[in-house]
Design an enzyme around this catalytic site. Structure first.
Site, PDB file in Angstrom:
ATOM      1  N   LEU A  40      37.954 -21.879 -16.547  1.00 26.16           N
ATOM      2  CA  LEU A  40      37.709 -21.992 -17.979  1.00 26.16           C
ATOM      3  C   LEU A  40      36.219 -22.284 -18.088  1.00 26.16           C
ATOM      4  O   LEU A  40      35.732 -23.262 -17.504  1.00 26.16           O
ATOM      5  CB  LEU A  40      38.568 -23.114 -18.568  1.00 26.16           C
ATOM      6  CG  LEU A  40      38.783 -23.171 -20.063  1.00 26.16           C
ATOM      7  CD1 LEU A  40      39.337 -21.861 -20.612  1.00 26.16           C
ATOM      8  CD2 LEU A  40      39.716 -24.307 -20.423  1.00 26.16           C
ATOM      9  N   ASP A  41      35.495 -21.432 -18.781  1.00 24.47           N
ATOM     10  CA  ASP A  41      34.041 -21.552 -18.854  1.00 24.47           C
ATOM     11  C   ASP A  41      33.607 -22.939 -19.314  1.00 24.47           C
ATOM     12  O   ASP A  41      34.328 -23.621 -20.043  1.00 24.47           O
ATOM     13  CB  ASP A  41      33.470 -20.515 -19.819  1.00 24.47           C
ATOM     14  CG  ASP A  41      33.711 -19.094 -19.359  1.00 24.47           C
ATOM     15  OD1 ASP A  41      33.765 -18.870 -18.144  1.00 24.47           O
ATOM     16  OD2 ASP A  41      33.849 -18.223 -20.226  1.00 24.47           O
ATOM     17  N   ARG A  42      32.402 -23.308 -18.940  1.00 26.35           N
ATOM     18  CA  ARG A  42      31.838 -24.607 -19.309  1.00 26.35           C
ATOM     19  C   ARG A  42      31.842 -24.817 -20.827  1.00 26.35           C
ATOM     20  O   ARG A  42      32.093 -25.913 -21.315  1.00 26.35           O
ATOM     21  CB  ARG A  42      30.418 -24.704 -18.759  1.00 26.35           C
ATOM     22  CG  ARG A  42      29.733 -26.003 -19.042  1.00 26.35           C
ATOM     23  CD  ARG A  42      28.363 -26.018 -18.384  1.00 26.35           C
ATOM     24  NE  ARG A  42      27.670 -27.239 -18.727  1.00 26.35           N
ATOM     25  CZ  ARG A  42      26.379 -27.314 -18.932  1.00 26.35           C
ATOM     26  NH1 ARG A  42      25.624 -26.245 -18.803  1.00 26.35           N
ATOM     27  NH2 ARG A  42      25.815 -28.451 -19.254  1.00 26.35           N
ATOM     28  N   SER A  44      33.923 -23.527 -22.962  1.00 26.46           N
ATOM     29  CA  SER A  44      35.272 -23.396 -23.519  1.00 26.46           C
ATOM     30  C   SER A  44      36.029 -24.688 -23.258  1.00 26.46           C
ATOM     31  O   SER A  44      35.690 -25.444 -22.346  1.00 26.46           O
ATOM     32  CB  SER A  44      36.010 -22.218 -22.874  1.00 26.46           C
ATOM     33  OG  SER A  44      35.339 -21.012 -23.152  1.00 26.46           O
ATOM     34  N   ARG A 138      34.982 -14.292 -19.421  1.00 29.95           N
ATOM     35  CA  ARG A 138      34.553 -14.456 -20.819  1.00 29.95           C
ATOM     36  C   ARG A 138      35.184 -13.422 -21.751  1.00 29.95           C
ATOM     37  O   ARG A 138      34.588 -12.977 -22.730  1.00 29.95           O
ATOM     38  CB  ARG A 138      33.028 -14.460 -20.921  1.00 29.95           C
ATOM     39  CG  ARG A 138      32.401 -15.592 -20.117  1.00 29.95           C
ATOM     40  CD  ARG A 138      30.912 -15.662 -20.206  1.00 29.95           C
ATOM     41  NE  ARG A 138      30.420 -16.076 -21.495  1.00 29.95           N
ATOM     42  CZ  ARG A 138      30.350 -17.331 -21.952  1.00 29.95           C
ATOM     43  NH1 ARG A 138      30.780 -18.314 -21.210  1.00 29.95           N
ATOM     44  NH2 ARG A 138      29.859 -17.588 -23.132  1.00 29.95           N
TER      45      ARG A 138
END
Length: 188
Positions: A40-42, A44, A138
């Site tokens: 999970l992206d930074r 998000s 993403r």
């Protein structure tokens, strides 16, 4: 085997160490041999499953199981843009798989983000619920941008049958065996 559901806060990396001193999972979780199942992206937020079971982590990383996201996007989303998201859009030269997309009211239960998203008095925003069965890098952000609505805030609500219900940012809970079994069934 240990499996937990964690509400990853905004600004936290999906790993336990960082040589640049940024926030990591280690700031919130101190359990032996538990690692993230997926990413999970930074920038998000939301549900992250961590487990000591390498087979479960592998199936959650590579499987085509449903993941639901709540995206606050810039602008007023039209029915045409929603339908385009549902059919799939071209992202980096390749069409995304069909997704379930619906426009929703702002979730009343959603805590404010720290730091808050940028606010523009003359540009409204819309919340969209997107359920995907693929997990490109993403992907939600690229999909909403492709239909003209950049994502301002992205929260993963669920992975298979597991949701954020009962959690708050930075909190986590052990998943009982029945929920782990349901998660495994969703990845088959």
């Amino acid at each position: 085997m240990t499996t937990i559901a964690f509400w990853k806060p905004y600004g936290t990396l999906t790993k336990f160490t960082d040589h640049e001193g940024r926030a990591t999972l280690a700031d919130w979780i101190d359990l032996p041999d538990v690692y993230p199942a997926g990413r999970l992206d930074r920038d998000s937020e939301g549900l992250l499953i961590l487990s000591s079971d390498p087979a479960l982590r592998g199936s959650l990383t590579s499987g085509r199981h449903p993941r639901t996201y709540l995206a606050q996007v810039e602008g007023t989303v039209t029915e045409a843009a929603r339908a385009e998201l549902e059919r799939g859009v071209v992202v980096q030269g390749k069409r995304t798989s069909p997704a379930h997309a619906r426009i929703i009211d702002a979730p009343e239960w959603m805590p404010p983000r720290d730091p808050p998203i940028r606010y523009r008095a003359v540009i409204p925003d819309t919340w969209i619920e997107l359920t995907l069965t693929e997990g490109r890098n993403r992907q939600v952000r690229r999909m909403t941008a492709a239909v003209g609505h950049p994502t301002l805030r992205l929260v993963r609500w669920s992975v298979g049958p597991i949701t954020l219900a009962g959690l708050s940012p930075t909190s986590w809970t052990h998943l009982p065996a029945a929920e782990v079994d349901a998660l495994k069934a969703a990845t088959r």
